[in-house]
Write a protein that holds these residues in place. Structure first.
Motif, PDB file in Angstrom:
ATOM      1  N   ASN A  82       0.740  -1.118   0.135  1.00 37.47           N
ATOM      2  CA  ASN A  82      -0.047  -0.071   0.095  1.00 37.47           C
ATOM      3  C   ASN A  82       0.823   1.195  -0.155  1.00 37.47           C
ATOM      4  OD1 ASN A  82      -2.654  -1.326  -0.089  1.00 37.47           O
ATOM      5  ND2 ASN A  82      -2.255  -1.721   2.187  1.00 37.47           N
ATOM      6  N   ASP A  83       2.223   1.027  -0.077  1.00 41.20           N
ATOM      7  CA  ASP A  83       3.237   1.989  -0.003  1.00 41.20           C
ATOM      8  C   ASP A  83       3.303   2.710  -1.225  1.00 41.20           C
ATOM      9  OD1 ASP A  83       5.096   4.161   0.253  1.00 41.20           O
ATOM     10  OD2 ASP A  83       6.395   3.028   1.267  1.00 41.20           O
ATOM     11  N   VAL A  84       2.827   3.907  -1.810  1.00 38.50           N
ATOM     12  CA  VAL A  84       2.771   4.289  -3.356  1.00 38.50           C
ATOM     13  C   VAL A  84       4.114   4.539  -3.645  1.00 38.50           C
ATOM     14  CG1 VAL A  84       2.043   6.226  -4.907  1.00 38.50           C
ATOM     15  CG2 VAL A  84       0.298   5.288  -3.182  1.00 38.50           C
ATOM     16  N   ALA A  85       5.056   5.126  -2.532  1.00 38.88           N
ATOM     17  CA  ALA A  85       6.399   5.633  -3.188  1.00 38.88           C
ATOM     18  C   ALA A  85       7.139   4.211  -3.336  1.00 38.88           C
ATOM     19  CB  ALA A  85       7.021   6.439  -1.929  1.00 38.88           C
ATOM     20  N   ALA A  86       6.729   3.352  -2.793  1.00 42.31           N
ATOM     21  CA  ALA A  86       7.625   2.174  -2.887  1.00 42.31           C
ATOM     22  C   ALA A  86       7.316   1.163  -4.253  1.00 42.31           C
ATOM     23  CB  ALA A  86       7.783   1.124  -1.728  1.00 42.31           C
ATOM     24  N   SER A  87       6.113   1.419  -4.894  1.00 45.22           N
ATOM     25  CA  SER A  87       5.402   0.472  -5.761  1.00 45.22           C
ATOM     26  C   SER A  87       5.862   1.032  -7.104  1.00 45.22           C
ATOM     27  CB  SER A  87       3.731   0.766  -5.776  1.00 45.22           C
ATOM     28  OG  SER A  87       3.463   1.966  -6.107  1.00 45.22           O
ATOM     29  N   GLU A  88       6.211  -0.006  -8.024  1.00 45.06           N
ATOM     30  CA  GLU A  88       6.338   0.426  -9.308  1.00 45.06           C
ATOM     31  C   GLU A  88       5.173  -0.403 -10.453  1.00 45.06           C
ATOM     32  OE1 GLU A  88      11.149  -0.156  -8.428  1.00 45.06           O
ATOM     33  OE2 GLU A  88      10.164  -1.429  -9.527  1.00 45.06           O
ATOM     34  N   LEU A  89       4.936   0.243 -11.534  1.00 48.79           N
ATOM     35  CA  LEU A  89       4.338  -0.292 -12.370  1.00 48.79           C
ATOM     36  C   LEU A  89       4.861  -0.376 -13.647  1.00 48.79           C
ATOM     37  CD1 LEU A  89       1.249  -1.062 -13.740  1.00 48.79           C
ATOM     38  CD2 LEU A  89       0.989   1.301 -14.263  1.00 48.79           C
ATOM     39  N   PHE A  90       5.192  -1.771 -14.262  1.00 53.04           N
ATOM     40  CA  PHE A  90       5.769  -2.066 -15.456  1.00 53.04           C
ATOM     41  C   PHE A  90       4.693  -2.077 -16.402  1.00 53.04           C
ATOM     42  CE2 PHE A  90       9.122  -2.889 -12.516  1.00 53.04           C
ATOM     43  CZ  PHE A  90      10.468  -2.981 -13.262  1.00 53.04           C
ATOM     44  N   ILE A  91       4.970  -1.288 -17.699  1.00 55.04           N
ATOM     45  CA  ILE A  91       4.184  -1.225 -19.030  1.00 55.04           C
ATOM     46  C   ILE A  91       4.778  -2.080 -19.677  1.00 55.04           C
ATOM     47  CG2 ILE A  91       2.714  -0.119 -20.549  1.00 55.04           C
ATOM     48  CD1 ILE A  91       2.620   2.201 -18.839  1.00 55.04           C
ATOM     49  N   VAL A  92       4.444  -3.336 -19.996  1.00 55.24           N
ATOM     50  CA  VAL A  92       5.281  -4.490 -20.723  1.00 55.24           C
ATOM     51  C   VAL A  92       4.745  -4.644 -22.095  1.00 55.24           C
ATOM     52  CG1 VAL A  92       6.046  -6.976 -20.590  1.00 55.24           C
ATOM     53  CG2 VAL A  92       5.435  -5.697 -18.440  1.00 55.24           C
ATOM     54  N   GLU A  93       5.464  -4.694 -22.963  1.00 52.95           N
ATOM     55  CA  GLU A  93       5.005  -5.102 -24.402  1.00 52.95           C
ATOM     56  C   GLU A  93       4.855  -6.516 -24.785  1.00 52.95           C
ATOM     57  OE1 GLU A  93       7.167  -4.959 -28.740  1.00 52.95           O
ATOM     58  OE2 GLU A  93       8.241  -4.113 -27.109  1.00 52.95           O
ATOM     59  N   GLY A  94       3.559  -6.772 -24.911  1.00 53.80           N
ATOM     60  CA  GLY A  94       3.256  -8.166 -25.314  1.00 53.80           C
ATOM     61  C   GLY A  94       3.082  -8.955 -24.110  1.00 53.80           C
ATOM     62  N   ASN A  95       2.060 -10.024 -24.532  1.00 53.58           N
ATOM     63  CA  ASN A  95       1.643 -11.114 -23.485  1.00 53.58           C
ATOM     64  C   ASN A  95       2.938 -12.197 -23.124  1.00 53.58           C
ATOM     65  OD1 ASN A  95      -0.703 -10.245 -22.692  1.00 53.58           O
ATOM     66  ND2 ASN A  95      -1.801 -11.204 -24.731  1.00 53.58           N
ATOM     67  N   SER A  96       3.684 -12.427 -24.275  1.00 56.48           N
ATOM     68  CA  SER A  96       4.723 -13.318 -24.129  1.00 56.48           C
ATOM     69  C   SER A  96       5.788 -12.636 -23.232  1.00 56.48           C
ATOM     70  CB  SER A  96       5.576 -13.456 -25.521  1.00 56.48           C
ATOM     71  OG  SER A  96       6.283 -12.127 -25.972  1.00 56.48           O
ATOM     72  N   ALA A  97       6.119 -11.573 -22.973  1.00 58.26           N
ATOM     73  CA  ALA A  97       6.913 -11.029 -21.991  1.00 58.26           C
ATOM     74  C   ALA A  97       6.488 -10.980 -20.706  1.00 58.26           C
ATOM     75  CB  ALA A  97       7.608  -9.529 -22.791  1.00 58.26           C
ATOM     76  N   LEU A  98       4.894 -10.829 -20.911  1.00 61.54           N
ATOM     77  CA  LEU A  98       4.123 -10.855 -19.495  1.00 61.54           C
ATOM     78  C   LEU A  98       4.357 -12.161 -18.643  1.00 61.54           C
ATOM     79  CD1 LEU A  98       2.008  -9.397 -17.610  1.00 61.54           C
ATOM     80  CD2 LEU A  98       0.587 -10.430 -18.950  1.00 61.54           C
ATOM     81  N   GLY A  99       4.552 -13.254 -19.290  1.00 58.35           N
ATOM     82  CA  GLY A  99       4.482 -14.558 -18.485  1.00 58.35           C
ATOM     83  C   GLY A  99       6.195 -14.539 -17.893  1.00 58.35           C
ATOM     84  N   PHE A 138      -5.917  15.842 -14.144  1.00 58.38           N
ATOM     85  CA  PHE A 138      -4.825  14.995 -13.652  1.00 58.38           C
ATOM     86  C   PHE A 138      -4.477  15.194 -12.228  1.00 58.38           C
ATOM     87  CE2 PHE A 138      -0.811  13.287 -13.174  1.00 58.38           C
ATOM     88  CZ  PHE A 138      -0.965  11.739 -13.360  1.00 58.38           C
ATOM     89  N   ASP A 139      -4.434  14.557 -11.154  1.00 56.47           N
ATOM     90  CA  ASP A 139      -4.274  14.756  -9.947  1.00 56.47           C
ATOM     91  C   ASP A 139      -3.029  13.712  -9.403  1.00 56.47           C
ATOM     92  OD1 ASP A 139      -3.678  15.312  -7.370  1.00 56.47           O
ATOM     93  OD2 ASP A 139      -5.901  14.929  -6.635  1.00 56.47           O
ATOM     94  N   LEU A 140      -1.634  14.551  -9.352  1.00 56.59           N
ATOM     95  CA  LEU A 140      -0.627  13.660  -9.164  1.00 56.59           C
ATOM     96  C   LEU A 140      -0.588  12.900  -7.608  1.00 56.59           C
ATOM     97  CD1 LEU A 140       2.264  12.873 -10.385  1.00 56.59           C
ATOM     98  CD2 LEU A 140       3.105  14.820  -9.035  1.00 56.59           C
ATOM     99  N   GLU A 141      -1.361  13.405  -6.918  1.00 61.24           N
ATOM    100  CA  GLU A 141      -1.416  13.001  -5.544  1.00 61.24           C
ATOM    101  C   GLU A 141      -2.252  11.610  -5.443  1.00 61.24           C
ATOM    102  OE1 GLU A 141      -2.727  15.348  -2.801  1.00 61.24           O
ATOM    103  OE2 GLU A 141      -1.107  16.914  -2.804  1.00 61.24           O
ATOM    104  N   GLN A 142      -2.816  11.384  -6.568  1.00 61.12           N
ATOM    105  CA  GLN A 142      -4.012  10.187  -6.669  1.00 61.12           C
ATOM    106  C   GLN A 142      -3.252   9.266  -7.697  1.00 61.12           C
ATOM    107  OE1 GLN A 142      -6.430   9.898  -4.978  1.00 61.12           O
ATOM    108  NE2 GLN A 142      -6.554  11.900  -4.264  1.00 61.12           N
ATOM    109  N   ALA A 143      -2.207   9.268  -8.018  1.00 65.53           N
ATOM    110  CA  ALA A 143      -1.244   8.421  -8.909  1.00 65.53           C
ATOM    111  C   ALA A 143      -1.101   7.046  -7.758  1.00 65.53           C
ATOM    112  CB  ALA A 143       0.021   8.660  -9.384  1.00 65.53           C
ATOM    113  N   ARG A 144      -1.218   5.771  -8.324  1.00 63.80           N
ATOM    114  CA  ARG A 144      -1.328   4.742  -7.479  1.00 63.80           C
ATOM    115  C   ARG A 144       0.059   4.099  -7.638  1.00 63.80           C
ATOM    116  NH1 ARG A 144      -4.006   0.706  -9.469  1.00 63.80           N
ATOM    117  NH2 ARG A 144      -4.231  -0.272  -7.627  1.00 63.80           N
ATOM    118  N   TYR A 145       1.249   4.686  -8.269  1.00 61.30           N
ATOM    119  CA  TYR A 145       2.189   3.979  -8.245  1.00 61.30           C
ATOM    120  C   TYR A 145       3.437   5.104  -8.397  1.00 61.30           C
ATOM    121  CZ  TYR A 145      -0.228  -0.141  -9.790  1.00 61.30           C
ATOM    122  OH  TYR A 145      -1.151  -1.076  -9.862  1.00 61.30           O
ATOM    123  N   GLY A 146       4.540   4.928  -7.511  1.00 59.23           N
ATOM    124  CA  GLY A 146       5.472   6.084  -7.347  1.00 59.23           C
ATOM    125  C   GLY A 146       6.567   5.867  -8.551  1.00 59.23           C
TER     126      GLY A 146
END
Length: 692
Positions: free
Chosen positions: A460-477, A529-537
């Protein structure tokens, strides 16, 4: 402090003494901003002359000794005797507060100077001021020291610390030369008093040039030359535009146009009661009729930024006022009426457009001219004349209404596009508000609005979290196994997303990939756009290390730049740096082989040369990664996702306007400028950088 308080404790500050005691009241501050304000008081006097049709050139020079000189070729300050004071016109202008030719005497129909304190305030706050006037075939001169007239005993170049002798009884204009018949003008050179201004107060050349350019736009045909002689090489920049505020609006516009630049003009009369100075010297309240001229240039672009400049008698009013209020009221009135009349075609339902929907993508230059406008304070940042509001509203309503009712093909096409854009902005605002209300971290897992393909993290710590936007389902696995599920989330996208630089806002919101990214980040889009509401650091773009991967990364960055720019400005968008090669170095005996990753062809060749020189072997063939999917989970974690060993490239931009220009060039609708850029820049491309 004493208990006694009587009349002899009171002080009466006479003349310029009041200015030196309380400079902030007249120029706002005593830092660089106040220093620049003084300079513009002198320049604006010359601009007022040009507005009246006198003089076509103004020269401003910043000198190495800290002084500044302003020269014009206008009528020249009067040199004859002013009957009430018995002083020359030059001395009256530079020593008497609330004195000048702009109090309704017929010298100026409309001017930026209103209070008659500009030149005298600058004089009071100057260690030395020299003024020269060309009139009647002669050049007259007068000097002042901290507002007091007198004579400097100069030998060579003028200096503020030269011996000074004030006039005892009566000051006099010195005749220092002759000029040709018909030649007139004024030159003022002054040294700001460092007893008043802070030590770090300086003249900012970029700010001076910006305002000179602005003034040249507002007074078509006027030449303003800005010279800077403070460096080793003197530099002079000349500003001159014939297109007026239409050209100014095109210059300010940050995006490609939805409409052409439209010009809205008109006039209106109003009456007001003002005190008028009679010949006897008495001030008599008199009802006078004023005429307000309105001239507006505006255009809508494809973006959502609003660029608005407002002026009264060419004086900028950055904080608006009644003219700005009237302008926005007129826009609202016309566009709301047009949207209601076209509600069925536009499919607006019961929703109402708001001011922000109309202002999105608008570039406007608003100018009004009227005699003796009422400003709030000497700095003239807010117009207060009440009647101007209704006049501007009326002009905008009439002129813009005529544009919408025009039968010309171009007008009909552009007004239709404008209505589509305004309604799209309204729908985007409503959609963004809905996104914002539903994207809360506390109920994110239960929310059905989050895409099913999101692989979320646990923290639940936004600052520590990371969102990876990954190209393709093969790389997702592979990424699922390589990630640290505590703080790393994954969102796969299908190849190349929509080019949001070309697409409309409604197209962007209806695109599944773009909508998913906006929903997952959870902070809305565009103006809401509200930066404070971003779910990932951190938001990390993880695409293949090839040309297609770079293209996908560029498309994603375009989306972030246009609709989630605060995230980029905050330095929270990154690009992952996956390796290109995997080299297994063979170690002798039972010692385990060593794995080395390289990130470019140049780095690979350098490594192989180093190994060969050391007499070490490596396994052939060397693995060349064509995509993220060719890595196993351990390799992907070690090289790209694990914080201990990965490399991230933070995406930043120091100049938003420059970045916007590059995005528009590379990703926008106009093909010709992009082709020219590619052709002219081809010689800068190293062939070994092409992945072929």
């Amino acid at each position: 402090m004493t208990a006694e308080y009587s009349a002899h404790h009171l002080q009466v500050l006479e003349g310029l003494e009041a200015v030196r005691k309380r400079p902030g009241m007249y120029i706002g501050s005593t830092d660089s901003r106040g220093l620049m304000h003084c300079l513009w008081e002198i320049i604006d006097n010359a601009v007022d002359e040009a507005l009246g049709g006198f003089g076509e050139r103004i020269d401003v020079t910043l000198r190495p000794d800290g002084s500044v000189e302003v020269g014009d070729r206008a009528r020249g300050i009067p040199v004859d005797i002013e009957p009430r004071t018995g002083l020359t016109g030059v001395e009256v202008v530079f020593t008497k507060l609330h004195a000048g030719g702009k109090f309704g005497g017929g010298s100026y129909a409309a001017s930026g100077g209103l209070h008659g304190v500009g030149a005298s305030v600058v004089n009071a706050l100057s260690e030395r001021l020299d003024v020269e006037v060309d009139r009647d075939g002669k050049t007259y001169a007068l000097s002042f020291r901290r507002g007091e007239p007198g004579v400097f005993a100069d030998s060579g170049e003028p200096r503020p610390d030269a011996p000074f002798t004030p006039y005892d009884e009566r000051s006099e204009l010195r005749v220092i030369g002759k000029v040709a018949k018909g030649v007139t003008g004024t030159r003022v050179r002054y040294w700001a008093d460092r007893q008043i201004f802070t030590r770090d107060a300086t003249f900012h050349l970029d700010e001076l040039e910006q305002r000179a350019r602005q003034t040249a736009f507002l007074v078509p045909g006027l030449h303003i030359a800005i010279g800077d002689a403070r460096g080793e090489t003197p530099v002079t920049t000349d500003f001159h535009f014939d297109g007026g505020i239409s050209e100014f609006a095109d210059f300010l516009a940050p995006d490609s146009g939805v409409t052409d630049t439209w010009r809205l003009t008109g006039t209106g009369d109003f009456t007001e009661t003002v005190p008028v100075l009679q010949a006897s010297g008495a001030m008599v309240p008199t009802e006078v009729t004023r005429t307000c001229e309105v001239d507006i240039a505006l255009r809508w672009g494809t973006g959502y930024e609003t660029v608005s400049r407002s002026f009264v008698n060419i004086i900028a009013t950055p904080k608006g006022g009644t003219h700005q209020q009237g302008f926005e009221q007129g826009l609202m009135k016309v566009l709301r009426t047009q949207v209601e009349q076209n509600a069925r075609r536009l499919k607006v339902g019961t929703d109402k457009i708001e001011k922000d929907d109309i202002l999105a993508g608008l570039t406007a230059v608003l100018t009004v001219r009227l005699p003796e406008p009422q400003f709030e304070g000497q700095t003239k940042e807010v117009l207060g004349t009440p009647a101007v509001r209704q006049i501007v509203t009326s002009v905008v309503s009439r002129s813009l209404g005529e544009r919408f009712s025009s039968t010309k093909r171009d007008d009909k096409a552009q007004t239709a596009l404008l209505l589509d854009k305004v309604v799209a902005e309204m729908k985007a605002r409503i959609s963004a508000r809905a996104h914002k209300e539903t994207q809360r971290r506390k109920n994110a897992l239960e929310s059905s609005s989050l895409p099913a393909k999101l692989v979320d993290c646990r923290t639940n710590d936004v600052a520590a979290s990371e969102l990876f936007i990954v190209e393709g389902n093969s790389a997702l696995g592979t990424a699922k196994e390589a990630r640290t599920s505590e703080y790393q989330a994954l969102l796969p996208i299908r190849g190349k997303i929509l080019n949001t630089q070309k697409a409309s806002i409604s197209d962007m919101l209806s695109n599944a990939e773009c909508a998913s990214i906006i929903q997952v980040i959870g902070a809305g889009s565009g103006r809401s756009f509200d930066l404070e509401q971003a779910r990932y650091g951190k938001v990390i773009l993880m695409s293949d290390a090839d040309v297609d991967g770079a293209h996908i990364r560029t498309l994603l960055l375009t989306l972030f730049f246009r609709y989630m720019r605060p995230l980029v400005e905050a330095g929270r968008v990154y690009a992952a740096v996956p390796p290109l090669h995997r080299v297994i170095v063979v170690n002798p005996g039972s010692k385990p082989n060593e794995t080395i990753y390289t990130y470019s062809e140049q780095e690979l060749h350098a490594l192989l040369a180093k190994l060969q020189k050391a007499g070490r072997r490596w396994q052939e063939p060397i693995q060349r990664y064509k995509g993220l999917g060719e890595m196993d989970a351990e390799q992907l974690a070690t090289t790209t996702m694990d914080r201990a060993g990965r490399t991230l490239r933070r995406v930043t931009f120091s100049d938003a306007e420059a970045a916007a220009t590059v995005f528009e060039l590379l990703m926008g609708n106009e093909v010709a400028p992009r082709r020219e850029f590619i052709v002219t820049s081809s010689d800068r491309l190293a062939r070994d950088r092409i992945d072929a």
